[in-house]
Design an enzyme around this catalytic site. Structure first.
Site, mmCIF file in Angstrom:
data_model
loop_
_atom_site.group_PDB
_atom_site.id
_atom_site.type_symbol
_atom_site.label_atom_id
_atom_site.label_comp_id
_atom_site.label_asym_id
_atom_site.label_seq_id
_atom_site.Cartn_x
_atom_site.Cartn_y
_atom_site.Cartn_z
ATOM 1 N N LYS A 115 0.683 -1.143 -0.216
ATOM 2 C CA LYS A 115 -0.200 0.045 0.060
ATOM 3 C C LYS A 115 0.736 1.133 -0.166
ATOM 4 C CE LYS A 115 -3.958 -2.198 0.227
ATOM 5 N NZ LYS A 115 -3.401 -3.417 0.043
ATOM 6 N N GLU A 199 -2.681 6.585 7.552
ATOM 7 C CA GLU A 199 -3.333 7.563 6.657
ATOM 8 C C GLU A 199 -4.430 8.344 7.488
ATOM 9 O OE1 GLU A 199 -3.841 5.485 2.196
ATOM 10 O OE2 GLU A 199 -5.295 5.462 3.609
ATOM 11 N N ARG A 290 -7.258 -7.647 -9.441
ATOM 12 C CA ARG A 290 -8.228 -9.047 -9.564
ATOM 13 C C ARG A 290 -9.454 -8.691 -10.170
ATOM 14 N NH1 ARG A 290 -11.254 -8.572 -5.066
ATOM 15 N NH2 ARG A 290 -10.239 -7.817 -3.465
#
Length: 471
Positions: A115, A199, A290
């Protein structure tokens, strides 16, 4: 063109891929553990092979799966979603053994699975991201310093996380201290990595994701967006396409951002770029490398078969559509019908399905692997089926959803179907203006009563009489 595919998954996504293979004249190979020996994907595939007695180990062994693909004469492997779908090692082993991996390159999976690396890639590409740490935090002391700098609330996230796991909201230094070891533990167990980052928490955002497709010729398109704001504990319940909350300008902007993000990492195959929308600002959250559970509703509004496109791309063919050819029509909703009891804090409800009747009629689709007499094993996800409805307008789509949920008969286990009907009747939801706080803001929606259908009551009485008579 690919001629034979090993489907490295189970359940409804395996059935979905089997159907795409059948339509394209491609042979399909299913895999199963002992718990899945009588599963529908095993019955529907051209071939099926055991991966062992243990419920999970076989599905999570990349080398064993690729070896099986080679042994059975497959030239490709489709990972579906979940399990090893975002596992770079699986993609590497496929390349090593000459098997086409139906997904992006291993390097891209690694880059977007990390990430912090994904954030750096998006910043470089000019895609807005939420304020946060530049990289991982080394320990709780650095986390506390960064939390003070960013400003509370913050989100503590596993760097390799996904699927709503390895993430905690921290409203204060105290909560960050409490949650830090928990997230480290969860991340280590679930993803094999203890790395975490911080974050800024965007409070009560809208969760918007854009479907993208990219081929090996550098072409990238978006198939518009999906609204995934109706979720519980970061797990999506109802998805909508397109979002009833976006203006045409926001829709175009998010689509362009998604294409820019995909091109920045040379993305190939199907993927999803997820964003948070709050106070008119859009922030990149993550990229899923995906096919998504909710790809169905994008197919309904665009008419594009995403799994077929995945197989075409992996075969070395260009995208079958250009951006200017892609349009959306109407609204589609997907309801994840889970074997859970909303009235009992969504407690899982595994067991034998004594009766299943799929809803039908105009604009109704069901993707499932269950059937009457099937026993839902306790080792996997609790989702029984995906009920998808489409209609020309938002109001008609909601009404069709109510009707389809009422048409469905699924007995033997408790499900979330009645709870979704309560959501569909809620004025706030029907207004088309809601955010990720909707479920927790409306606990009263679980206080519904279940009225037994006359035929269900008759069946119960008949069973009681038969038992009393010794029949």
């Amino acid at each position: 063109m690919i001629k034979k595919i090993l489907i490295a998954n189970r359940g409804e996504i395996a059935v979905r891929i089997v159907r795409a293979c059948a339509e394209m004249g491609i042979r399909s190979v299913a895999i199963f553990s002992d718990a899945d020996r009588h599963a529908l994907h095993v019955k529907r595939a051209d071939e099926a092979h055991s991966i062992g007695a243990e419920p999970l180990a076989g599905y999570l062994n990349p080398r064993k799966l690729v070896n099986l693909a080679v042994e059975t004469g497959c030239d490709a492997l489709h990972p579906g979603y979940g399990f090893l779908s975002e596992n770079a090692e699986l993609a590497d082993i496929c390349a090593e053994r000459g098997i086409k991996f139906i997904g992006p390159a291993a390097e891209v999976i690694r880059r977007m699975g990390d990430k912090t690396e994904a954030r750096r890639s998006m910043i470089k590409a000019g895609v807005p991201v939420t304020p946060g740490t530049e990289g991982n935090v080394a320990d709780i002391h650095e986390a506390l310093r960064e939390g003070d700098r960013i400003g509370y609330p913050v989100m503590l996230k596993a760097t390799s996380g996904g699927g709503g796991r390895g993430i905690r909201r921290c409203n204060s230094r105290e909560e960050l201290e409490q949650n830090f070891p928990r997230v480290i533990s969860e991340a280590t167990k679930a993803f094999g990595s203890a790395e975490v980052f911080l974050e800024k928490c965007i409070v009560n955002p809208k969760h918007i994701e854009a479907q993208i497709l990219g081929d090996s010729f550098g072409n990238v398109v978006h198939l518009f967006e999906r609204d995934c704001s109706i979720q519980r504990r970061n797990q999506k319940l109802i998805e909508i396409a397109p979002s009833p909350q976006l203006t045409p300008e926001q829709r175009a902007y998010i689509g362009d951002l998604a294409v820019r993000a995909a091109k920045a990492v040379n993305y190939e195959n199907a993927g999803t770029v997820e964003f948070l929308l709050a106070d008119g600002e859009v922030y990149f959250m993550e990229m899923n490398t995906r096919v998504q559970v909710e790809h169905t509703i994008t197919e309904e509004i665009t008419g594009i078969d995403i799994v077929r496109e995945q197989i075409r791309i992996a075969s070395g063919l260009p995208l079958s559509v250009k951006q200017e050819d892609i349009h959306h029509r109407g609204y589609a909703l997907q309801f994840r019908i889970n074997a859970e009891d909303p009235k009992n804090n969504f407690l899982p409800s595994f067991g034998k399905i004594t009766r299943y009747y799929a809803p039908g009629g105009p604009g109704v689709r069901t993707d499932t692997a269950i059937y009457t007499g099937y026993t839902i094993p306790p080792f996997y996800d609790s989702m029984c089926l995906k009920l998808v409805v489409w209609a020309l307008t938002w109001e008609e789509a909601m009404d069709r959803g109510l009707r389809a949920l009422d048409d469905m008969r699924l007995q033997g286990v408790k499900t979330t179907a009645a709870y979704y009907q309560e959501i569909l009747r809620n004025p706030e939801f029907r207004s088309g203006q809601f955010n990720t706080s909707f479920v927790e803001s409306h606990p009263e929606l679980t206080n519904y009563s279940i009225k037994r259908k006359p035929e269900e009551l008759a069946l119960a009485i008949a069973a009681a009489i038969a038992a009393h008579a010794g029949l």
